[in-house]
Design a protein around this motif. Structure first.
Motif, PDB file in Angstrom:
ATOM      1  N   UNK A 211       0.710  -1.052   0.017  1.00  9.60           N
ATOM      2  CA  UNK A 211      -0.098   0.102  -0.063  1.00  9.60           C
ATOM      3  C   UNK A 211       0.861   1.284  -0.030  1.00  9.60           C
ATOM      4  N   UNK A 212       0.486   2.323  -0.973  1.00 10.98           N
ATOM      5  CA  UNK A 212       1.489   3.325  -0.994  1.00 10.98           C
ATOM      6  C   UNK A 212       0.381   4.567  -0.654  1.00 10.98           C
ATOM      7  N   UNK A 213       0.837   5.589   0.226  1.00  8.14           N
ATOM      8  CA  UNK A 213      -0.153   6.452   0.935  1.00  8.14           C
ATOM      9  C   UNK A 213       0.186   7.762  -0.035  1.00  8.14           C
ATOM     10  N   UNK A 214      -0.740   8.249  -0.592  1.00  8.38           N
ATOM     11  CA  UNK A 214      -0.638   9.646  -1.259  1.00  8.38           C
ATOM     12  C   UNK A 214      -1.536  10.706  -0.435  1.00  8.38           C
ATOM     13  N   UNK A 215      -0.764  11.202   0.466  1.00 10.79           N
ATOM     14  CA  UNK A 215      -1.702  12.464   1.168  1.00 10.79           C
ATOM     15  C   UNK A 215      -2.271  13.503   0.348  1.00 10.79           C
ATOM     16  N   UNK A 216      -1.425  13.964  -0.634  1.00 13.26           N
ATOM     17  CA  UNK A 216      -1.920  15.073  -1.519  1.00 13.26           C
ATOM     18  C   UNK A 216      -3.334  14.871  -2.249  1.00 13.26           C
ATOM     19  N   UNK A 217      -3.442  13.431  -2.600  1.00 15.90           N
ATOM     20  CA  UNK A 217      -4.581  13.108  -3.336  1.00 15.90           C
ATOM     21  C   UNK A 217      -5.619  12.496  -2.307  1.00 15.90           C
ATOM     22  N   UNK A 218      -5.303  12.280  -1.003  1.00 20.26           N
ATOM     23  CA  UNK A 218      -6.138  11.438  -0.069  1.00 20.26           C
ATOM     24  C   UNK A 218      -6.244  10.280  -0.474  1.00 20.26           C
ATOM     25  N   UNK A 219      -5.405   9.432  -1.376  1.00 18.42           N
ATOM     26  CA  UNK A 219      -5.459   8.124  -1.938  1.00 18.42           C
ATOM     27  C   UNK A 219      -4.626   7.222  -1.495  1.00 18.42           C
ATOM     28  N   UNK A 220      -4.858   5.930  -1.527  1.00 21.26           N
ATOM     29  CA  UNK A 220      -4.201   4.671  -1.238  1.00 21.26           C
ATOM     30  C   UNK A 220      -3.945   3.709  -2.387  1.00 21.26           C
ATOM     31  N   UNK A 221      -2.774   3.551  -2.874  1.00 21.48           N
ATOM     32  CA  UNK A 221      -2.748   3.007  -4.111  1.00 21.48           C
ATOM     33  C   UNK A 221      -2.249   1.349  -3.667  1.00 21.48           C
ATOM     34  N   UNK A 222      -2.798   0.532  -4.280  1.00 21.69           N
ATOM     35  CA  UNK A 222      -2.690  -1.082  -3.841  1.00 21.69           C
ATOM     36  C   UNK A 222      -2.059  -1.858  -4.865  1.00 21.69           C
ATOM     37  N   UNK A 223      -1.168  -2.387  -4.507  1.00 25.20           N
ATOM     38  CA  UNK A 223      -0.408  -3.306  -5.454  1.00 25.20           C
ATOM     39  C   UNK A 223      -0.534  -5.099  -4.960  1.00 25.20           C
ATOM     40  N   UNK A 224      -1.049  -5.845  -5.603  1.00 22.20           N
ATOM     41  CA  UNK A 224      -1.205  -7.133  -5.113  1.00 22.20           C
ATOM     42  C   UNK A 224      -0.293  -7.955  -6.018  1.00 22.20           C
ATOM     43  N   UNK A 225       0.523  -8.674  -5.423  1.00 18.14           N
ATOM     44  CA  UNK A 225       1.540  -9.653  -6.280  1.00 18.14           C
ATOM     45  C   UNK A 225       1.039 -10.971  -6.065  1.00 18.14           C
ATOM     46  N   UNK A 226       0.629 -11.560  -7.251  1.00 24.39           N
ATOM     47  CA  UNK A 226       0.010 -12.901  -7.375  1.00 24.39           C
ATOM     48  C   UNK A 226       1.036 -13.797  -8.230  1.00 24.39           C
ATOM     49  N   UNK A 227       0.975 -15.022  -7.590  1.00 21.47           N
ATOM     50  CA  UNK A 227       1.700 -15.918  -8.291  1.00 21.47           C
ATOM     51  C   UNK A 227       0.853 -17.426  -8.530  1.00 21.47           C
ATOM     52  N   UNK A 228       0.198 -17.376  -9.787  1.00 23.80           N
ATOM     53  CA  UNK A 228      -0.870 -18.566 -10.019  1.00 23.80           C
ATOM     54  C   UNK A 228      -0.442 -19.880  -9.425  1.00 23.80           C
ATOM     55  N   UNK A 229       0.575 -20.143 -10.140  1.00 24.59           N
ATOM     56  CA  UNK A 229       1.182 -21.415 -10.188  1.00 24.59           C
ATOM     57  C   UNK A 229       0.421 -22.235 -11.184  1.00 24.59           C
ATOM     58  N   UNK A 230       0.846 -23.600 -11.435  1.00 25.33           N
ATOM     59  CA  UNK A 230       0.105 -24.326 -12.451  1.00 25.33           C
ATOM     60  C   UNK A 230      -1.071 -24.879 -12.089  1.00 25.33           C
ATOM     61  N   UNK A 231      -2.164 -25.099 -12.985  1.00 20.33           N
ATOM     62  CA  UNK A 231      -3.417 -26.007 -12.681  1.00 20.33           C
ATOM     63  C   UNK A 231      -3.119 -27.328 -12.707  1.00 20.33           C
ATOM     64  N   UNK A 232      -3.853 -27.730 -11.391  1.00 20.21           N
ATOM     65  CA  UNK A 232      -3.370 -28.896 -10.904  1.00 20.21           C
ATOM     66  C   UNK A 232      -4.727 -29.930 -10.816  1.00 20.21           C
ATOM     67  N   UNK A 233      -4.636 -31.358 -10.846  1.00 22.46           N
ATOM     68  CA  UNK A 233      -5.593 -32.221 -10.320  1.00 22.46           C
ATOM     69  C   UNK A 233      -5.408 -32.761  -9.400  1.00 22.46           C
ATOM     70  N   UNK A 234      -6.535 -33.592  -8.937  1.00 25.77           N
ATOM     71  CA  UNK A 234      -6.398 -34.466  -7.694  1.00 25.77           C
ATOM     72  C   UNK A 234      -5.498 -35.895  -8.203  1.00 25.77           C
ATOM     73  N   UNK A 235      -4.374 -36.051  -7.352  1.00 28.22           N
ATOM     74  CA  UNK A 235      -3.606 -37.389  -7.619  1.00 28.22           C
ATOM     75  C   UNK A 235      -4.275 -38.473  -7.025  1.00 28.22           C
ATOM     76  N   UNK A 236      -3.148 -39.294  -6.638  1.00 28.20           N
ATOM     77  CA  UNK A 236      -3.662 -40.615  -5.730  1.00 28.20           C
ATOM     78  C   UNK A 236      -4.222 -40.133  -4.455  1.00 28.20           C
ATOM     79  N   UNK A 237      -5.153 -40.973  -3.877  1.00 28.47           N
ATOM     80  CA  UNK A 237      -5.851 -40.617  -2.599  1.00 28.47           C
ATOM     81  C   UNK A 237      -5.496 -41.817  -1.819  1.00 28.47           C
TER      82      UNK A 237
END
Length: 652
Positions: A211-237
């Motif tokens: 989160x980056x605070x911008x007092x001049x504009x009274x705003x908060x910039x948000x950056x979300x870092x996402x690592x999806x990873x591979x799409x997986x199935x259920x293996x042996x149970x």
């Protein structure tokens, strides 16, 4: 990201990179611990006043966050420690304000009108005469609300997370312009992570937001870092911990299988389904993310088997049916596939205005789950029954076999066959009957209760049944006019009951689950036989805790000349009940019941009887203990002046 921001146009503005741990602290002042400080010789008592901000939610969080307020009575400290506690509260309260999006607010704390920033504060507190309290005032100005500025989702490399689906972005749910409330920012991370995992990204990782605070504009910039990873199935149970349970049965019961998309919600549903079998004290599931091969994640279900046998005591009481007491013995895994065998012996008719002597109820029940089909159960019962009611005396041997099947999460349908050999005495006449029936039923339940004894606060319950019956009857006094009920007959008993529950929280009148209005309606009809063409136990009755409270069991409807119940071929009844929780463990209820029974096969005829009453509840982990007292408003001849009912669970 912080370095990039440092080179932006508004370098003179205050910036703060608020990582997840800080944002988490913004919620409700979660870390309420005493501040380490030097102790004076004598604890210094004080009074603290937090001036209202005009926002009740903010005021509540400020009170819960302030160490001066929360530790005032439990951890007295000396002058120097008190000064330190007051100074630390400035940062704590500012954090609380920022959690609501107020990043330009001010916190002013004074001790005996001296600001906490004064270097002589501790000495001035120490100079307070013994026995006098320090006066602490906290003034909080919220300032303007900040809003979200830019909101971006990025990969660990800093690029836009373009591979996210529209549904995943929608689950994230943060948009520029909305208030910069910390709980919303943190919840967005959780929603996005859940959405990714439901799409099969078992290894997905969503970092705590930047989160980056911008007092001049009274705003908060948000950056979300996402690592999806591979799409997986259920293996042996793997199934671990099974001892007496048949592993093949458990494997067949599983609702998830190897090769299916990895979805935490379906895996959890499978775990809960196995736990519902009633043979395990604990069921856990874990994914081995260190053993992924060919795009599949192995699962392990861990089982802890519960004791196979249990013994329980049963007891109940009402003024009409009197007391009942007995014991049940249950084997929860009779053949190794969660079959439940229950043996019960109960003594009934211990007093009661509708009873004329002691009776008994002895039965054996066997339930086999997943009979021939998943979610289909076989139920077998053999029962010996004796009851001496005011309406009739009955001694019977019954045998029933039924199959019930779940249709989705809320529907249950059933079909069966029953046979009964009975001896009934009514009005001094003894008759013997042999009955063969084919009960059909359908039940719908949207109350979503895991324990049927718990109090419903929403939803609908509907039960519908049709029971075609063939009766072969013979009597000892067949020529008596009262006994024109012999011979063979075929009839069908039709019954339907519906109940619904309205939580007054939906109308903004109470807290969730605290105040509930419950409604119930019942209607029944017998087709194919008149009242005296039916065995007395197959007739329809009303009165008692199941229909119209305030009247004896079976006491609503036509009466013989000696005021004993006759029964009828139609019934209808309705109830409205208000339920109020009081504190954590208690509750109260007020209700009105009404119903009627007639000799016509068409409901809503006969003499309408109305009862009203009040009750108390004591809530236990296994369900509420209920005590109701009801009085009849237009009692029939020979009726009681009131009825008392004690039982486990609500009346409906």
């Amino acid at each position: 990201m912080a370095d990039a921001a440092a080179g932006s146009a508004d370098t003179d503005a205050r910036r703060s990179r608020v990582a997840g741990p800080v944002l988490a602290a913004l919620l409700l002042g979660s870390a309420l611990s005493a501040m380490p400080a030097a102790r004076a010789a004598d604890p210094q008592p004080y009074d603290v006043v937090i001036e209202p901000t005009g926002n009740g939610a903010v005021d509540g969080v400020l009170r819960g966050t302030s160490s001066l307020a929360t530790l005032q009575k439990t951890q007295a400290v000396g002058p120097f420690a008190l000064a330190g506690r007051a100074r630390e509260d400035v940062d704590r309260l500012r954090t609380a304000l920022e959690s609501f999006g107020y990043y330009a607010g001010s916190i002013d704390i004074t001790v005996n009108k001296l600001p906490v920033a004064d270097p002589e504060l501790a000495d001035r507190i120490a100079a307070i005469p013994k026995g006098q309290k320090a006066s602490i005032r906290i003034h909080v100005a919220t300032g303007p609300t900040f809003h979200l500025g830019s909101v971006s989702l990025r990969t660990p490399a800093g690029a836009d997370a373009a591979s996210l689906t529209p549904a995943e972005r929608e689950a994230f749910g943060l948009h520029p312009g909305q208030p910069a409330v910390a709980s919303d920012v943190l919840a967005a991370r959780g929603r996005l992570l859940s959405a990714l995992q439901e799409d099969g990204h078992a290894l997905a990782d969503v970092k705590e937001p930047l989160a980056y605070l911008r007092p001049a504009t009274r705003t908060l910039d948000i950056v979300e870092v996402v690592n999806e990873g591979p799409r997986l199935d259920i293996g042996a149970i793997r199934l671990a911990g099974l001892q007496r349970m048949n592993p093949q049965f458990v494997a067949r019961r599983l609702s998830v299988h190897q090769g299916e998309l990895y979805q935490p919600s379906r895996i959890e549903a499978a775990r809960q389904d196995l736990a519902s079998l009633g043979v395990f004290s604990d069921v856990g599931v874990s994914a081995d993310t260190n053993d992924i091969a060919d795009g599949q994640v192995p699962l392990t279900f861990d089982f802890t088997e519960a004791p196979r046998r249990t013994v329980a005591l049963q007891a109940g009481f009402s003024t009409d049916l009197g007391g009942s007491a007995g014991v049940t013995w249950t084997h929860h895994n009779f053949f190794g596939e969660a079959e439940q065998l229950r043996l019960a012996a109960l003594l009934t008719g211990l007093g009661g205005s509708a009873q004329q002597g002691l009776g008994y109820d002895i039965y054996a029940d066997l339930t086999k789950p997943d009979f021939l089909h998943r979610d289909q159960s076989l139920d077998v019962r053999i029962e010996g029954l004796k009851q001496n009611l005011q309406a009739y005396d009955q001694t019977a041997l019954l045998a029933r076999v039924g199959i019930s099947r779940k249709l989705g999460r809320r529907w249950l349908v059933g079909v069966g066959i029953g046979a009964e050999q009975e001896r009934i005495v009514q009005q001094g006449v003894t008759r013997h009957y042999t009955l063969v029936s084919l009960p059909l039923s359908a039940n719908y339940d949207s109350t979503d209760l895991s324990n049927p004894l718990d109090s419903a606060t929403h939803g609908v319950r509907v039960s519908v049944s049709a029971t075609p019956t063939y009766s072969l009857g013979s009597g000892d006094n067949a020529g008596d006019s009262v006994t024109d009920q012999g011979g063979n007959s075929v009839f069908t008993i039709l019954q339907a009951t519906a109940s619904t529950y309205l939580d007054l929280n939906r109308l903004g009148l109470s807290k969730p689950g605290r105040s509930v209005i419950a409604l119930r309606g019942t209607v029944g009809s017998v087709q194919g036989a008149s009242t005296f063409g039916l065995p007395p136990d197959q007739r329809l009755y009303a009165g008692g805790s199941g229909t119209v409270r305030g009247y004896q069991y079976q006491g609503v409807g036509p009466l013989f000349p000696n005021d004993d119940p006759v029964g009828g071929t139609s019934v209808d009844a309705g109830t409205i009940e208000f339920r109020q929780r009081i504190g954590k463990s208690f509750g109260a209820a007020a209700f009105v019941d009404a119903g009627q029974v007639s000799a016509s096969s068409t409901p809503f005829q006969g003499t309408l009887r109305v009862g009203t009453g009040v009750g108390v509840r004591y809530y236990t982990p296994i369900g509420p203990i209920r005590l109701d007292v009801a009085v009849p408003l237009n009692k029939p001849p020979g009726g009681d002046n009131f009825e008392l009912y004690i039982g486990l669970g609500e009346a409906f």
